[in-house]
Design a protein around this motif. Sequence first.
Motif, PDB file in Angstrom:
ATOM      1  N   ALA A  32       0.832  -1.194   0.000  1.00 26.56           N
ATOM      2  CA  ALA A  32       0.000   0.000   0.000  1.00 26.56           C
ATOM      3  C   ALA A  32       0.874   1.255   0.000  1.00 26.56           C
ATOM      4  O   ALA A  32       2.023   1.226   0.426  1.00 26.56           O
ATOM      5  N   THR A  33       0.316   2.355  -0.479  1.00 26.47           N
ATOM      6  CA  THR A  33       1.050   3.620  -0.508  1.00 26.47           C
ATOM      7  C   THR A  33       0.852   4.384   0.800  1.00 26.47           C
ATOM      8  O   THR A  33      -0.072   4.116   1.573  1.00 26.47           O
ATOM      9  N   ASP A  34       1.745   5.320   1.022  1.00 33.32           N
ATOM     10  CA  ASP A  34       1.652   6.240   2.170  1.00 33.32           C
ATOM     11  C   ASP A  34       1.545   5.517   3.506  1.00 33.32           C
ATOM     12  O   ASP A  34       0.688   5.842   4.339  1.00 33.32           O
ATOM     13  N   ILE A  35       2.395   4.531   3.706  1.00 28.77           N
ATOM     14  CA  ILE A  35       2.478   3.841   4.990  1.00 28.77           C
ATOM     15  C   ILE A  35       3.910   3.957   5.503  1.00 28.77           C
ATOM     16  O   ILE A  35       4.832   4.204   4.720  1.00 28.77           O
ATOM     17  N   PRO A  36       4.131   3.813   6.812  1.00 30.41           N
ATOM     18  CA  PRO A  36       5.494   3.906   7.337  1.00 30.41           C
ATOM     19  C   PRO A  36       6.422   2.870   6.709  1.00 30.41           C
ATOM     20  O   PRO A  36       5.988   1.759   6.350  1.00 30.41           O
ATOM     21  N   ARG A  37       7.683   3.232   6.600  1.00 25.18           N
ATOM     22  CA  ARG A  37       8.649   2.305   5.990  1.00 25.18           C
ATOM     23  C   ARG A  37       8.717   0.981   6.740  1.00 25.18           C
ATOM     24  O   ARG A  37       8.811  -0.085   6.125  1.00 25.18           O
ATOM     25  N   SER A  38       8.671   1.030   8.066  1.00 25.98           N
ATOM     26  CA  SER A  38       8.745  -0.205   8.845  1.00 25.98           C
ATOM     27  C   SER A  38       7.572  -1.121   8.532  1.00 25.98           C
ATOM     28  O   SER A  38       7.731  -2.346   8.442  1.00 25.98           O
ATOM     29  N   THR A  39       6.394  -0.545   8.335  1.00 28.90           N
ATOM     30  CA  THR A  39       5.213  -1.340   7.978  1.00 28.90           C
ATOM     31  C   THR A  39       5.361  -1.923   6.581  1.00 28.90           C
ATOM     32  O   THR A  39       5.042  -3.095   6.341  1.00 28.90           O
ATOM     33  N   ALA A  40       5.841  -1.102   5.655  1.00 25.69           N
ATOM     34  CA  ALA A  40       6.040  -1.566   4.282  1.00 25.69           C
ATOM     35  C   ALA A  40       7.041  -2.718   4.234  1.00 25.69           C
ATOM     36  O   ALA A  40       6.846  -3.703   3.508  1.00 25.69           O
ATOM     37  N   ARG A  41       8.081  -2.598   5.020  1.00 29.09           N
ATOM     38  CA  ARG A  41       9.099  -3.655   5.038  1.00 29.09           C
ATOM     39  C   ARG A  41       8.525  -4.955   5.591  1.00 29.09           C
ATOM     40  O   ARG A  41       8.799  -6.032   5.054  1.00 29.09           O
ATOM     41  N   ARG A  42       7.713  -4.864   6.642  1.00 29.74           N
ATOM     42  CA  ARG A  42       7.086  -6.065   7.198  1.00 29.74           C
ATOM     43  C   ARG A  42       6.130  -6.696   6.192  1.00 29.74           C
ATOM     44  O   ARG A  42       6.089  -7.931   6.038  1.00 29.74           O
ATOM     45  N   MET A  43       5.360  -5.874   5.499  1.00 32.92           N
ATOM     46  CA  MET A  43       4.443  -6.383   4.481  1.00 32.92           C
ATOM     47  C   MET A  43       5.202  -7.108   3.373  1.00 32.92           C
ATOM     48  O   MET A  43       4.809  -8.184   2.927  1.00 32.92           O
ATOM     49  N   ALA A  44       6.288  -6.495   2.931  1.00 34.59           N
ATOM     50  CA  ALA A  44       7.076  -7.102   1.860  1.00 34.59           C
ATOM     51  C   ALA A  44       7.692  -8.417   2.312  1.00 34.59           C
ATOM     52  O   ALA A  44       7.664  -9.411   1.583  1.00 34.59           O
ATOM     53  N   GLU A  45       8.231  -8.435   3.534  1.00 35.83           N
ATOM     54  CA  GLU A  45       8.838  -9.670   4.018  1.00 35.83           C
ATOM     55  C   GLU A  45       7.801 -10.783   4.161  1.00 35.83           C
ATOM     56  O   GLU A  45       8.074 -11.946   3.823  1.00 35.83           O
ATOM     57  N   ASP A  46       6.615 -10.452   4.645  1.00 35.28           N
ATOM     58  CA  ASP A  46       5.558 -11.457   4.771  1.00 35.28           C
ATOM     59  C   ASP A  46       5.220 -12.067   3.416  1.00 35.28           C
ATOM     60  O   ASP A  46       4.972 -13.274   3.302  1.00 35.28           O
ATOM     61  N   GLN A  47       5.218 -11.248   2.386  1.00 37.51           N
ATOM     62  CA  GLN A  47       4.885 -11.738   1.049  1.00 37.51           C
ATOM     63  C   GLN A  47       6.034 -12.514   0.409  1.00 37.51           C
ATOM     64  O   GLN A  47       5.808 -13.397  -0.423  1.00 37.51           O
ATOM     65  N   LEU A  90       8.159 -17.910  -0.864  1.00 38.93           N
ATOM     66  CA  LEU A  90       9.131 -18.376  -1.857  1.00 38.93           C
ATOM     67  C   LEU A  90      10.577 -18.225  -1.398  1.00 38.93           C
ATOM     68  O   LEU A  90      11.473 -18.834  -1.983  1.00 38.93           O
ATOM     69  N   VAL A  91      10.814 -17.420  -0.382  1.00 34.40           N
ATOM     70  CA  VAL A  91      12.173 -17.187   0.125  1.00 34.40           C
ATOM     71  C   VAL A  91      12.179 -17.598   1.589  1.00 34.40           C
ATOM     72  O   VAL A  91      11.819 -16.815   2.469  1.00 34.40           O
ATOM     73  N   GLU A  92      12.602 -18.820   1.857  1.00 34.20           N
ATOM     74  CA  GLU A  92      12.477 -19.383   3.200  1.00 34.20           C
ATOM     75  C   GLU A  92      13.490 -18.798   4.187  1.00 34.20           C
ATOM     76  O   GLU A  92      13.166 -18.575   5.354  1.00 34.20           O
ATOM     77  N   GLU A  93      14.715 -18.549   3.730  1.00 31.48           N
ATOM     78  CA  GLU A  93      15.761 -18.098   4.646  1.00 31.48           C
ATOM     79  C   GLU A  93      15.601 -16.619   4.993  1.00 31.48           C
ATOM     80  O   GLU A  93      15.531 -15.762   4.110  1.00 31.48           O
ATOM     81  N   ARG A  94      15.561 -16.339   6.284  1.00 29.33           N
ATOM     82  CA  ARG A  94      15.385 -14.962   6.717  1.00 29.33           C
ATOM     83  C   ARG A  94      16.528 -14.070   6.251  1.00 29.33           C
ATOM     84  O   ARG A  94      16.312 -12.915   5.860  1.00 29.33           O
ATOM     85  N   SER A  95      17.759 -14.588   6.285  1.00 26.41           N
ATOM     86  CA  SER A  95      18.899 -13.785   5.849  1.00 26.41           C
ATOM     87  C   SER A  95      18.765 -13.379   4.389  1.00 26.41           C
ATOM     88  O   SER A  95      19.152 -12.272   4.001  1.00 26.41           O
ATOM     89  N   VAL A  96      18.209 -14.255   3.565  1.00 20.10           N
ATOM     90  CA  VAL A  96      17.992 -13.930   2.157  1.00 20.10           C
ATOM     91  C   VAL A  96      16.930 -12.848   2.032  1.00 20.10           C
ATOM     92  O   VAL A  96      17.087 -11.875   1.282  1.00 20.10           O
ATOM     93  N   ARG A  97      15.831 -12.998   2.761  1.00 19.28           N
ATOM     94  CA  ARG A  97      14.774 -11.985   2.710  1.00 19.28           C
ATOM     95  C   ARG A  97      15.301 -10.616   3.137  1.00 19.28           C
ATOM     96  O   ARG A  97      15.008  -9.603   2.504  1.00 19.28           O
ATOM     97  N   GLN A  98      16.088 -10.596   4.211  1.00 18.84           N
ATOM     98  CA  GLN A  98      16.628  -9.329   4.699  1.00 18.84           C
ATOM     99  C   GLN A  98      17.532  -8.679   3.652  1.00 18.84           C
ATOM    100  O   GLN A  98      17.523  -7.464   3.477  1.00 18.84           O
ATOM    101  N   PHE A  99      18.318  -9.511   2.965  1.00 24.14           N
ATOM    102  CA  PHE A  99      19.194  -8.976   1.928  1.00 24.14           C
ATOM    103  C   PHE A  99      18.380  -8.411   0.761  1.00 24.14           C
ATOM    104  O   PHE A  99      18.636  -7.300   0.287  1.00 24.14           O
TER     105      PHE A  99
END
Length: 310
Positions: free
Chosen positions: A184-199, A203-212
């Motif tokens: 979604a647009t106009d949301i805090p960066r921390s929220t956007a990052r959590r949304m992206a990581e959840d999605q 397909l990307v099981e390793e947390r270190s890969v997702r963070q990268f």
Amino acid sequence: MSALCRLIHRGLLCARPSRPSFPGLLEVSGGAPAVVRPASSSSPVNLSYDVFDGKGESTPLVFLHGLFGSKSNFHSIAKSLVQRTGRKVLTVDARNHGNSPHSPALTYEDMSNDLMHLLAQLHIEKCVLIGHSMGGKTAMTTALTQPGLVERLVVVDISPSQTSFEPVSNFRYYIQAMQEVKIATDIPRSTARRMAEDQLRHLVEERSVRQFLLTNLVEQNGHYAWRVNLEAISAHLDNIMSFPDFDNAYEGPTLFLGGASSAYISSDDYPEIQRLFPYADIQYIPDASHWIHADKPLDFISSIISFLQS
């Protein structure tokens, strides 16, 4: 050459996340148009770079990052090397990565031409090239096509061979997962990052890969986007995993620096390394994965300094 350490691959991407900057963007969700700076595949693009000035007169060091990476991957390494060697250090964003322009073309010849264009702009007639993974292949291509430009060459955890072992197929999933992210647009960066990581998680099981991968998520005017050119990367992934054909050799001092817990440089690669880089030394850093400079930064820096002094 020394005997190969027993290699146990621990995943393709495990870099420490770094704070992203604001480049040309590719749209993640509907709303604002993508901001993409096109470039002709027949001409070099103007690469983004950072300079860490040293007081010495020795040849500058130039760092090239890997796939999905950026120049910031080497900032702490660069600062340390300036302090310890006095040399000027450049860290460079490849085309379609970081703050550099987007282009539909993504071959090693293109990336090497970009680099040579940058060095000419900066009036650097000779340098020490240090490239990790994809950047290592760009560095090798440059050394083989313009040997007079490269005083010494360091290739970090990659070989001049087809990267064909099974985990490479994961990159297709990474690209697919990133392309499917909706934020979604106009949301805090921390929220956007959590949304992206959840999605990304399915397909990307390793947390270190997702963070990268998430280091490539940026915001501009309330809209979130990937700064890497996923379309170009997807179209050229087979090319990125291969290496151009060369009949000539680079006869300058060369160091292949592998992670002992990575599969990217194996004994099967030794004959091709010897053919193209007859003065190459192959070393392995214990307990380091593909991302040696992130796993073992002090050992990585010491290896670079020892090579420069040899």
